[in-house]
Motif scaffolding. Structure first.
Motif: not given
Length: 158
Positions: A93, A104-105, A115-116, A129, A135, A137-138, A142, A152-153
């Protein structure tokens, strides 16, 4: 052969239904084996001088428990867009341990935002993205291993 070509090959083999594919070129050997629930990719790079080959460790398969729990809230999540992993690797993350999180959420993202990072074979791939939204939910912790096409998201596009 670069990482994008390898990713495309993995996607092609996964969709084709083949159980094993071997590709050998001058400086690289790739073996892709698929099973019912998992996918393993082994890449051998052979230098010009004949040196023993190094085998990449096989990714740890994701346990089916979270997948079994996912369909229950699917009706609530149907209005959200799921961003999935384009490759197999380790999900991060943050760009490094001392840097802030990418997202972050509750954060609003735009198309093209990072995003990651997913590390695959010592290469760190920034996952951007393809949608704009917020966002919700994740879905991955990590430093966890992820599979190809694993969610993932969750993003609310409204």
């Amino acid at each position: 052969m670069d990482i994008k070509e390898i990713q495309n090959l993995i996607k092609f083999v996964a969709k084709s239904g083949a159980s094993e594919v071997k590709l050998e070129m001058d400086d690289i050997k790739i073996t892709i084996k698929t099973a019912a629930d998992s996918e393993t990719t082994i890449v051998h790079q052979v230098p010009a001088a004949s040196v023993p080959q190094v085998v990449a460790p096989a990714p740890v398969p994701v346990t089916p428990e979270p997948a079994a729990a996912a369909p229950a809230p699917a009706s609530d999540d149907s209005k959200y867009i799921t961003i999935k992993s384009p490759i197999i690797g380790t999900f991060y993350r943050k760009p490094s341990p001392d840097k802030p999180l990418f997202v972050e959420v509750g954060q609003t993202i735009a198309e093209g935002d990072v995003l990651c990072i997913i590390e695959a074979m010592k290469l760190f791939n920034e996952i951007e993205s393809e949608v704009s939204g917020k966002i919700v939910k994740i879905l991955v912790d990590d430093a966890s291993p992820v599979e190809f096409d694993q969610p993932l998201f969750l993003v609310d596009p409204s």
